[in-house]
Design an enzyme around this catalytic site. Structure first.
Site, PDB file in Angstrom:
ATOM      1  N   CYS A  83      -0.633  11.017  17.214  1.00 17.38           N
ATOM      2  CA  CYS A  83       0.171   9.910  17.970  1.00 17.38           C
ATOM      3  C   CYS A  83       1.438   9.433  17.382  1.00 17.38           C
ATOM      4  O   CYS A  83       1.817   9.572  18.056  1.00 17.38           O
ATOM      5  CB  CYS A  83      -1.504   8.572  17.685  1.00 17.38           C
ATOM      6  N   HIS A 194      -5.684  11.401  19.896  1.00 12.86           N
ATOM      7  CA  HIS A 194      -6.568  11.155  18.262  1.00 12.86           C
ATOM      8  C   HIS A 194      -7.435  12.001  18.426  1.00 12.86           C
ATOM      9  O   HIS A 194      -8.698  11.869  18.743  1.00 12.86           O
ATOM     10  CB  HIS A 194      -6.740   9.813  18.499  1.00 12.86           C
ATOM     11  N   GLU A 196      -9.184  13.252  15.366  1.00 14.34           N
ATOM     12  CA  GLU A 196     -10.143  12.228  14.713  1.00 14.34           C
ATOM     13  C   GLU A 196     -10.649  11.418  15.416  1.00 14.34           C
ATOM     14  O   GLU A 196     -12.190  11.137  14.749  1.00 14.34           O
ATOM     15  CB  GLU A 196      -9.069  11.635  13.924  1.00 14.34           C
TER      16      GLU A 196
END
EC number: 4.3.2.10
Length: 216
Positions: A83, A194, A196
């Site tokens: 990001c 993202h 994650e």
């Protein structure tokens, strides 16, 4: 498995990133590094980022991470940006009335506002762009291993890196206009999304990263 350093400069989604890394690489030493010394011996560097680019750049440089990152890239250490961690590697950002970034990639970071087309019936694209988007893999890369082309990843951002005339785009998506979902060059891979927060495919990408030797 070796040491993975997540660079902590006060602006990242650190705990979710570290938790995801611990999940996919339980035998690795995952370190939240607040100083270059803590990251010095890492075999992999991860640059997260959430927030405004001016604060991110100020925090990154104040922590002494700019020379560390450039030295690691020169040494062939695998690097992953996420990001704003991708955006600080660009040349310049339009955010905060214009901020010079690290110029590792030569492209700019642009604001969606003036570039998005108008939707039918007077509707508009919402800013920030937030949600799940399909990502087209525009090149073969070790970090795409085990991930089906056009898989969906989670995005949240108001600024973007153009995909047009950009030979370093490794993944592309669209939000009114084409934009770079991932960039790659040598031992650097960076994502606007993202991983994650992107369920199985995001974890697969992180697993690929910690097992990557930096070569394509």
């Amino acid at each position: 498995m070796g040491k993975v350093a997540v660079l902590d400069y006060g602006m990242g989604n650190l705990h979710s990133v570290a938790s995801a890394l611990n999940q996919v690489a339980p035998d690795s030493e995952v370190v939240l590094a607040t100083t270059p010394e803590q990251a010095q011996s890492a075999g992999h560097l991860l640059v997260p980022g959430v927030g405004a680019i001016r604060d991110c750049m100020a925090g990154f440089e104040a922590a002494g991470f700019a020379p560390l990152l450039k030295e690691a890239i020169s040494a062939g250490v695998p690097v992953l940006g996420i990001c704003v961690g991708m955006q600080i590697m660009m040349r310049h950002s339009e955010e905060n009335n214009g901020v010079d970034c690290l110029d590792i990639f030569s492209q700019p970071v642009k604001f969606f506002g003036g570039d998005l087309p108008e939707l039918p019936q007077g509707r508009h694209f919402k800013i920030p762009h937030m949600g799940w988007n399909c990502v087209q893999q525009t090149c073969k890369h070790p970090l795409w291993q085990g991930i089906v082309d056009r898989s969906r990843f989670y995005f949240v951002h108001s600024y973007y890196v153009p995909a047009v005339d950009n030979s370093e785009v490794a993944g592309q998506t669209e939000y009114g206009i084409p934009l770079a979902a991932a960039l790659a060059r040598g031992n650097i891979f960076a994502t606007q999304f993202h991983p994650e927060k992107s369920a199985r495919d995001g974890l697969q990408l992180l697993s690929n990263f910690v097992n990557w030797d930096g070569r394509t």
